[in-house]
Design an enzyme around this catalytic site. Structure first.
Site, PDB file in Angstrom:
ATOM      1  CE1 TYR A 117      -4.446   0.798   0.080  1.00  0.00           C
ATOM      2  CE2 TYR A 117      -3.640   2.643   1.394  1.00  0.00           C
ATOM      3  CZ  TYR A 117      -4.643   2.057   0.640  1.00  0.00           C
ATOM      4  OH  TYR A 117      -5.841   2.720   0.450  1.00  0.00           O
ATOM      5  CG  HIS A 151       8.148  -2.243 -12.427  1.00  0.00           C
ATOM      6  ND1 HIS A 151       8.422  -1.849 -13.713  1.00  0.00           N
ATOM      7  CD2 HIS A 151       9.272  -1.973 -11.707  1.00  0.00           C
ATOM      8  CE1 HIS A 151       9.643  -1.338 -13.757  1.00  0.00           C
ATOM      9  NE2 HIS A 151      10.181  -1.415 -12.554  1.00  0.00           N
TER      10      HIS A 151
END
Length: 347
Positions: free
Chosen positions: A38, A124
């Site tokens: 987060y 990613h």
């Protein structure tokens, strides 16, 4: 899916008109989406999924600033906010959004809970592309996909709240279920993508690392600093140097480029500006092209990954990073910027 021509090259693109939000929810209706991390992308993607009605939980290390941020955003411990290991147990669609360094550290825990048929999603391609350095090697009996919004987490959330969305790339590295692509697309629509374009893990990380070090951040910051310095050395005031280097770029010209392209921006500037820009553009390209070739070689060879992993692994990395960022913050140009931004009209 549509085949669209980008200039002279045909590519696969998926839009929200073709892949509706309702279809995305149907595809993932039996999944427990666990957003692990987060920090940068996690808050935006998790909140967008929640707002869109998906079954989503957050996994984050307890007693951290990110855990506290999740609490502030309305995630409830033991309901939809859990320690990472517990979220890995509960989740069937694991979104690995921790930093690249943290992904390496926590991989043994995540790997343990990747039971057959689960989905492992990245935003990613770093950890998988450079698996020889990171140790992140997914088991063969899970789906491995990528959905990479082309913007910061802040932009992903802001554009979602404005009802716009941001474009994202997607890729399938491993299709165990034979449904990996539709699950990746459903997730992309769920986090608010305006459209998705196809790539692969290697191309995503190569372009991303080049972009961050190049035009998006490194090159831009370097060119801005150089022009400001030359103007100041030649007697221009801080406010004039900043306005001619940064303010006009960000407040006037970049919005024009965004609206209709660099060519259109050129057409809508003065003839004096046009002549100078057309004359000097090739010179800047000639000067920087070798630098970009060197940058791409450093990325594709794995050298940039080695540098990142080595630096992030040092015990004093955070302290040294903060010192570097503080030096940037204290440069005259960005101190001047604080004053200039306060002077912008508010209405």
């Amino acid at each position: 899916m549509s085949k669209l021509k980008f200039a002279y090259t045909e590519e696969t693109v998926v839009t929200r008109d073709e892949f509706s939000l309702q279809k995305a929810k149907d595809v993932l209706k039996n999944e427990v989406i666990a957003v692990l991390g987060y920090g940068v992308q996690g808050p935006a993607q998790a909140q967008n999924l929640r707002d869109n009605g998906f079954n989503v939980i957050v996994g984050q290390r307890q007693n951290t600033s990110s855990w506290n941020k999740a609490l502030e955003d309305g995630w409830v411990p033991n309901k939809d906010l859990f320690p990472i290991e517990e979220a890995c147990k509960k989740g069937t669609f694991l979104c690995y959004l921790l930093s690249d360094a943290a992904q390496m550290q926590l991989w043994p825990i995540v790997r343990e809970y990747l039971s057959p048929g689960k989905t492992l999603c990245f935003s990613h391609g770093f950890s998988v592309t450079y698996s020889d350095k990171t140790g992140v090697i997914p088991p063969s009996n899970v789906d491995v996909v990528l959905v990479a919004p082309k913007g910061s987490g802040r932009s992903v959330r802001l554009l979602f709240k404005e009802g716009k969305g941001i474009n994202s790339s997607y890729a399938v590295e491993q299709d165990y279920s034979k449904r990996a692509e539709e699950k990746a697309l459903a997730y992309g629509i769920g986090v608010g993508s305006g459209y998705l374009f196809q790539t692969n893990f290697k191309h995503e990380v190569y372009s991303d690392l080049c972009g961050e070090r190049g035009v998006l951040m490194g090159a831009l910051a370097g060119i801005i600093s150089a022009q400001y310095e030359v103007l100041r050395e030649n007697g221009h005031s801080p406010s004039e140097a900043f306005n001619e280097t940064v303010e006009e770029l960000t407040q006037s010209l970049v919005p024009l480029v965004s609206e209709n392209g660099m060519d259109w921006m050129f057409k809508n500037c003065s003839t004096t500006a046009q002549r100078g820009a057309l004359d000097w553009m090739p010179k800047f390209k000639k000067a920087t092209l070798p630098v970009f070739h060197s940058l791409y070689k450093s990325v594709s060879s794995g050298e940039e990954a080695r540098i990142v992993i080595s630096s992030n692994s040092r015990e004093d990395y955070k302290e040294k990073l903060e010192a570097e960022l503080e030096r940037l913050h204290n440069e005259e140009i960005w101190q001047v910027g604080q004053t200039v931004r306060k002077l912008r009209p508010q209405t």
